[in-house]
Design a protein around this motif. Structure first.
Motif, PDB file in Angstrom:
ATOM      1  N   ILE A   1       0.855  -1.187   0.000  1.00 22.85           N
ATOM      2  CA  ILE A   1       0.000   0.000   0.000  1.00 22.85           C
ATOM      3  C   ILE A   1       0.889   1.234   0.000  1.00 22.85           C
ATOM      4  O   ILE A   1       1.774   1.364   0.853  1.00 22.85           O
ATOM      5  N   THR A   2       0.661   2.108  -0.972  1.00 20.97           N
ATOM      6  CA  THR A   2       1.460   3.322  -1.088  1.00 20.97           C
ATOM      7  C   THR A   2       0.680   4.518  -0.552  1.00 20.97           C
ATOM      8  O   THR A   2      -0.534   4.617  -0.740  1.00 20.97           O
ATOM      9  N   TYR A   3       1.394   5.434   0.121  1.00 21.23           N
ATOM     10  CA  TYR A   3       0.767   6.564   0.789  1.00 21.23           C
ATOM     11  C   TYR A   3       1.531   7.850   0.499  1.00 21.23           C
ATOM     12  O   TYR A   3       2.754   7.834   0.332  1.00 21.23           O
ATOM     13  N   ARG A   4       0.820   8.943   0.520  1.00 18.73           N
ATOM     14  CA  ARG A   4       1.451  10.240   0.701  1.00 18.73           C
ATOM     15  C   ARG A   4       1.962  10.275   2.138  1.00 18.73           C
ATOM     16  O   ARG A   4       1.294   9.793   3.049  1.00 18.73           O
ATOM     17  N   GLU A   5       3.121  10.855   2.354  1.00 15.12           N
ATOM     18  CA  GLU A   5       3.723  10.807   3.687  1.00 15.12           C
ATOM     19  C   GLU A   5       2.797  11.345   4.782  1.00 15.12           C
ATOM     20  O   GLU A   5       2.750  10.822   5.899  1.00 15.12           O
ATOM     21  N   SER A   6       2.038  12.379   4.471  1.00 15.00           N
ATOM     22  CA  SER A   6       1.235  13.050   5.493  1.00 15.00           C
ATOM     23  C   SER A   6       0.107  12.192   6.037  1.00 15.00           C
ATOM     24  O   SER A   6      -0.420  12.482   7.110  1.00 15.00           O
ATOM     25  N   VAL A   7      -0.282  11.138   5.329  1.00 13.12           N
ATOM     26  CA  VAL A   7      -1.369  10.282   5.816  1.00 13.12           C
ATOM     27  C   VAL A   7      -0.861   8.934   6.295  1.00 13.12           C
ATOM     28  O   VAL A   7      -1.648   8.002   6.497  1.00 13.12           O
ATOM     29  N   LEU A   8       0.448   8.830   6.496  1.00 12.11           N
ATOM     30  CA  LEU A   8       1.027   7.600   7.040  1.00 12.11           C
ATOM     31  C   LEU A   8       1.939   7.879   8.227  1.00 12.11           C
ATOM     32  O   LEU A   8       1.970   7.107   9.186  1.00 12.11           O
ATOM     33  N   LEU A   9       2.667   8.976   8.182  1.00  8.90           N
ATOM     34  CA  LEU A   9       3.710   9.246   9.173  1.00  8.90           C
ATOM     35  C   LEU A   9       3.208  10.216  10.240  1.00  8.90           C
ATOM     36  O   LEU A   9       2.567  11.221   9.927  1.00  8.90           O
ATOM     37  N   TYR A  10       3.545   9.901  11.493  1.00 12.34           N
ATOM     38  CA  TYR A  10       3.088  10.711  12.624  1.00 12.34           C
ATOM     39  C   TYR A  10       4.248  10.962  13.572  1.00 12.34           C
ATOM     40  O   TYR A  10       4.957  10.033  13.971  1.00 12.34           O
ATOM     41  N   GLU A  11       4.424  12.238  13.929  1.00  9.97           N
ATOM     42  CA  GLU A  11       5.491  12.620  14.857  1.00  9.97           C
ATOM     43  C   GLU A  11       4.873  13.266  16.096  1.00  9.97           C
ATOM     44  O   GLU A  11       4.178  14.285  16.010  1.00  9.97           O
ATOM     45  N   GLU A  12       5.100  12.666  17.257  1.00 11.77           N
ATOM     46  CA  GLU A  12       4.587  13.195  18.516  1.00 11.77           C
ATOM     47  C   GLU A  12       5.050  14.628  18.722  1.00 11.77           C
ATOM     48  O   GLU A  12       6.200  14.970  18.422  1.00 11.77           O
ATOM     49  N   LYS A  13       4.153  15.491  19.171  1.00  9.90           N
ATOM     50  CA  LYS A  13       4.404  16.901  19.469  1.00  9.90           C
ATOM     51  C   LYS A  13       4.600  17.765  18.223  1.00  9.90           C
ATOM     52  O   LYS A  13       4.874  18.955  18.326  1.00  9.90           O
ATOM     53  N   VAL A  14       4.468  17.159  17.048  1.00  8.70           N
ATOM     54  CA  VAL A  14       4.543  17.930  15.801  1.00  8.70           C
ATOM     55  C   VAL A  14       3.259  17.743  15.001  1.00  8.70           C
ATOM     56  O   VAL A  14       2.623  18.704  14.584  1.00  8.70           O
TER      57      VAL A  14
END
Length: 988
Positions: free
Chosen positions: A383-396
């Motif tokens: 499954i391919t994703y745009r980074e913004s809907v897969l990656l999560y950074e705490e406090k950011v």
């Protein structure tokens, strides 16, 4: 089946050597002979040119690769060597490149492939050259075909590919080749047609081998290139996006969803990179002949699947793994994959239980790509994703992005069953994929975040959003006939996704969840690895509902649901009470945003009417494709009646004035609104304001419904209210009466703003965080001093930090408000600071927040430059974010006309930069035009559209929808603005 592996070789460059010149003396007779020979050669060449004049011209792809390959025509005539290295039967394998007998583009009709041949399996080998200045790929595909009807041609798809040679044979290792008369491209339909002198015979299998070349494009379609930087060094990626019709840009194939086959893929890559595809790797990497820096990765043969679900990525990414579940990202973003890796396996397990079928593949990979046109793509096993809907950074990353990631992952994983395991026969039933995934994603996301009340949020996120588009005459059926790629891409919209999900939710409620699940399980098991149409689903659900006794034996699901999938629009159910004899009359008609011709709205639906009263009495009844239904209800004259309980039905509800006033009285009692579920409070606000905007309801009544909001504290009703009140904002913000609207909205917000505050509290629930954002967003936008000063203070603290890229004390959940407010009241210094932070950000969620905020500037020249950068290579704005920039500028009252003027002035540039078939064009057209509310604006866009109509392609339907919405806005201003201003003046 395992096929023999064969190495590719790279064509040697022609070398010309310059040295000392030498002279040779010849006799006069020899000179005369050479002169006559020369003249003969000229005549022969002329005749040859004349003979070949019917060949197709050089394609754009060939022109782009002309420096390296200067001798290949659109379909090249070559003699190919068979796989076993023996000499070919020359006369039988020569390919003609003429187009004789091929339909001209003006004669093209059906774009569907003939069914005389079907693919059984593919063996695909690709070498992408991810080198600056040479973004090309070489490939070979061998397709085992089943012949169902004896035929003298084999037709498949190819687009933007150079075909080097084609072979057809009955046995893979045979020297016996079928004689090929010609190979031709029919570009309009993107067909590659192999004409044979001898037929392929029904009931037999043949191998079709094709060598080809292409370009790793930068349009985010097919097999394309992406990049990112590490310490100013560009790192390149080769990746894919094939849905809906772009697998044919990567390799010749039978590129229709019904033509499923098995795929065995081999990818060549640099030794210091890695590759991933749908299936796990087999064996060890093997060297590539004549390419010492490359090795082959070979993959297991897949299950039967459609071409649009094939995927492969070659990169230097790394992954985190949990059993057979892996998440891939850039090394510097690898820590951001933890949340996806945590919830992904949980959601997958939930779906296995929900559908009653185990996930059928041996592994799941998910990867975040720097450049990706869609949000995500459900390729089976990768499954391919745009980074913004897969990656999560705490406090950011914000809490909202946390929920968004859960939804997108749940959506794509739902597709592994709905779409991948069972696939629609054709794109007409795209909604079977997208509608199901959109509805079921709420269940999947709810399984990992039950505190978010996902099913309540469905009403405001999907149902109300679908209403907005479906109220237009230029809307379309859920199940709609589509042919060419533009038409197919055009229906990836709110109707297929949100309306599809809403009618499934409605059906689940009138069947019950248990019956719905049992029916789905039977449907999926009966169609596994095959294709289906919506009637297949209706048939299974009918059997299950009759078996469980929840549906009249004389009624079918098809009978009910065809009225929702094969008709455009949705009904408004009008409830008229007779307060003397206690009867209630329900009438239905189509709801339209432009309601001038109500008498012509003759379409009818099967409507599941649910209703309740103050005694909590719940009941339901069917309106069976009938315009009027009358019931006797034992209701007191002072009791309100509520219809469409929890808004499970896909319809709006209007009441007689007395019942509306009874509801309003209940809402305005202290805590009286709590007698209605939050979903119904959202419904009452949304229905009332939209009914009034079209003329079904007096605006005095609709606005009276909003008065109770002073005591509302729940997120879902407030969000529904904001959607409708924001429409009034857009209509009034450029008028002299905006102050009246502003005063009324601030009056509604005053108490909740004081209570909820600007700053976050440690123990805030997530829905409280959401509500604070929505409230503060409006308060700051309306210029409330406390909100603006808070924003400026926090932005300045960040701006003056010695390490702004590493220390940002602004709450991640309020950054969009703080950034936008500070930039809007600031100048170039604030804008440039935010732009620098955007360029340096390593978290895609933060980059998106900054991109939207940068459109808040009040400086026209800054906004103009921003639009310019959105369509400029290497400006720092990725192509998939161009539409976001236009939306940000157009959402700014000062930037709205600026964005539209830029669209008109730079139309050709936009089409070239983004690609004529890019869905980003639709988004840009919509954001630049949807707020028009004067006839001058609408007429100007009509004129522009008329002059460029042939060029709008995938954006054409969007353009017509914008015009229809603009005309509705104009009528709204003419009919309602005066009355609303009068009401606002009297009620502040």
């Amino acid at each position: 089946m395992t096929h023999a592996r064969e190495d590719f070789t790279v064509m040697d460059a022609t070398v010309t050597t310059f040295g000392k010149q030498k002279f040779v003396a010849v006799s006069k007779s020899l000179a005369l002979f050479l002169f006559i020979l020369f003249i003969g050669c000229i005549i022969g060449t002329a005749l040859l040119v004349y003979h070949l004049s019917s060949c197709q011209p050089m394609s754009k792809l060939e022109e782009s690769t002309l420096i390296v390959y200067d001798k290949f025509a659109d379909v090249e005539a070559t003699t190919a060597e068979p796989d076993d290295g023996s000499a070919p039967e020359t006369e039988e394998s020569v390919i003609s490149t003429t187009t004789e007998g091929v339909k001209t583009e003006s004669e093209v009709g059906d774009v569907r492939l003939p069914r005389s041949v079907r693919p059984h399996s593919y063996n695909l080998k690709l070498i992408p050259f991810i080198v600056e200045g040479n973004f090309t790929f070489h490939g070979e595909v061998t397709i085992l075909i089943n012949v169902t009807v004896t035929s003298h041609n084999i037709t498949l798809h190819a687009d933007d590919l150079i075909i080097d040679n084609v072979l057809v044979r009955e046995h893979l290792h045979s020297n016996k080749f079928l004689s090929i008369r010609q190979v031709a491209n029919e570009t309009k339909r993107q067909f590659l047609i192999v004409y044979l002198n001898d037929p392929v015979e029904a009931g037999r299998q043949y191998f079709v081998s094709i060598r080809f070349r292409g370009v790793l494009n930068d349009l985010l379609q097919g097999f394309y290139r992406s990049s990112y930087k590490v310490n100013n060094e560009t790192r390149w990626i080769a990746t894919t996006q094939f849905q809906a019709t772009d697998a044919r840009k990567a390799f010749p194939c039978f590129d229709e969803p019904a033509l499923k086959a098995r795929f065995q893929i081999s990818l060549a890559r640099f030794k210091n990179m890695s590759s991933i595809s749908n299936m796990p790797k087999i064996g060890r990497p093997e060297p590539v002949a004549n390419l010492p820096d490359y090795v082959w990765d070979h993959y297991q043969e897949s299950l039967p699947m459609s071409t649009y679900l094939i995927a492969f990525v070659i990169s230097d990414f790394e992954c985190l793994t949990n059993g057979t579940f892996s998440v891939w990202a850039r090394r510097s973003a690898l820590s951001q994959t933890k949340y996806a890796l945590q919830i992904g396996p949980q959601i997958l397990e939930f779906y296995e239980d929900f559908f009653g079928i185990k996930y059928p593949l041996p592994k799941t990979d998910m990867i975040g790509l720097p450049d990706f046109s869609a949000g995500a793509m459900e390729n089976w096993g990768l499954i391919t994703y745009r980074e913004s809907v897969l990656l999560y950074e705490e406090k950011v990353s914000s809490k909202g992005s946390l929920q968004r990631i859960a939804h997108v992952i749940a959506h794509e994983l739902a597709h592994q069953w709905f779409g991948n395991l069972v696939t629609p026969v054709w794109w007409s039933d795209l909604w079977l994929n997208e509608g199901f995934a959109t509805y079921v994603e709420c269940l999947g996301a709810n399984s990992v975040n039950p505190h978010l009340k996902e099913l309540d949020q469905f009403v405001i996120n999907e149902l109300h959003g679908a209403f907005m588009l479906d109220a237009l005459k230029s809307s379309h059926q859920i199940s709609i006939k589509v042919n060419n790629p533009d038409e197919i891409n055009d229906i990836f919209d709110r109707i297929s996704y949100s309306k599809g999900a809403a009618i499934l939710r409605m059906m689940q409620h009138f069947l019950s969840m248990e019956v719905f699940q049992r029916g789905l399980n039977k449907y999926l098991k009966s169609r596994m690895y095959k294709n289906a149409e919506q009637d297949d689903l209706w048939r299974t659900l009918t059997e299950q509902s009759h078996e469980d006794g929840v549906l009249d034996p004389n009624v079918t699901i098809k009978e009910i649901m065809d009225t929702w999938t094969l008709q455009t629009g949705f009904p408004i159910v009008t409830v008229q009470r007779n307060y003397e004899n206690q009867s209630v009359t329900f009438t239905q008609e189509r709801f339209l945003a432009n309601n001038d011709n109500r008498s012509t709205n003759s379409v009818l639906w099967w409507v599941p009417v649910t209703y309740a009263d103050p005694k909590k009495t719940l009941a339901s009844v069917w309106m069976r494709v009938e315009p009027v239904l009358t019931l006797d209800l034992n209701l007191s004259v002072d009791d309100w009646l509520l219809v469409n309980v929890n808004q499970t039905g896909y319809y709006r509800v209007n009441y007689d004035a007395r019942n509306w006033n009874l509801i309003i009285e209940q809402l305005q009692k202290k805590s009286g609104h709590l007698d209605f579920d939050p979903k119904n409070r959202a419904q009452l606000l949304d229905d009332a304001l939209n009914l009034a905007s079209v003329g079904y309801l007096d605006y005095d009544i609709a606005l009276n419904v909003t008065k109770y909001l002073k005591q509302e504290r729940e997120f879902v009703p407030w969000k529904a209210a904001f959607t409708s009140l924001d429409y009034m904002y857009e209509m009034f913000v450029r008028t002299a009466h905006f102050d009246k609207y502003k005063r009324y909205l601030l009056d509604l917000l005053q108490d909740v703003y004081k209570e909820i505050g600007f700053d976050e509290r440690e123990n805030d629930e997530q829905l409280v965080v959401y509500n604070r954002f929505e409230v503060n967003n409006r308060v700051c936008r309306l210029g409330v001093r406390d909100c603006v000063i808070n924003s400026i203070r926090q932005f300045e603290t960040w701006k003056n930090s010695p390490y702004p890229d590493h220390r940002n004390s602004i709450s991640e959940n309020l950054r969009e408000i703080v950034y936008c407010t500070a930039i809007s009241v600031g100048g170039q210094a604030e804008w440039d600071f935010a732009w620098e932070r955007y360029l340096n950000a390593n978290v895609e969620n933060e980059k998106e927040t900054l991109l939207m905020a940068l459109g808040c500037s009040k400086e026209i020249w800054i906004l103009s430059r921003y639009l310019e950068w959105a369509v400029t290579e290497r400006s720092g704005i990725r192509k998939h974010d161009s539409a976001r920039v236009f939306a940000a500028v157009a959402n700014n009252a000062i930037g709205q006309q600026l964005a539209y003027r830029f669209l008109k002035t730079n139309w050709n540039r936009l089409r070239t930069y983004l690609g004529a078939s890019s869905m980003s064009l639709s988004s840009i057209v919509r954001s630049c035009t949807v707020r028009f509310n004067t006839q001058v604006e609408v007429d100007d866009f009509k004129t522009f559209l008329k002059s460029k109509e042939d060029e709008f392609g995938v954006a054409l339907r969007t353009a017509h929808q914008s015009i229809e919405q603009g005309e509705a806005n104009v009528k709204w201003m003419e009919r309602h603005s005066g009355k609303i201003v009068k009401w606002l003046t009297a009620n502040v």
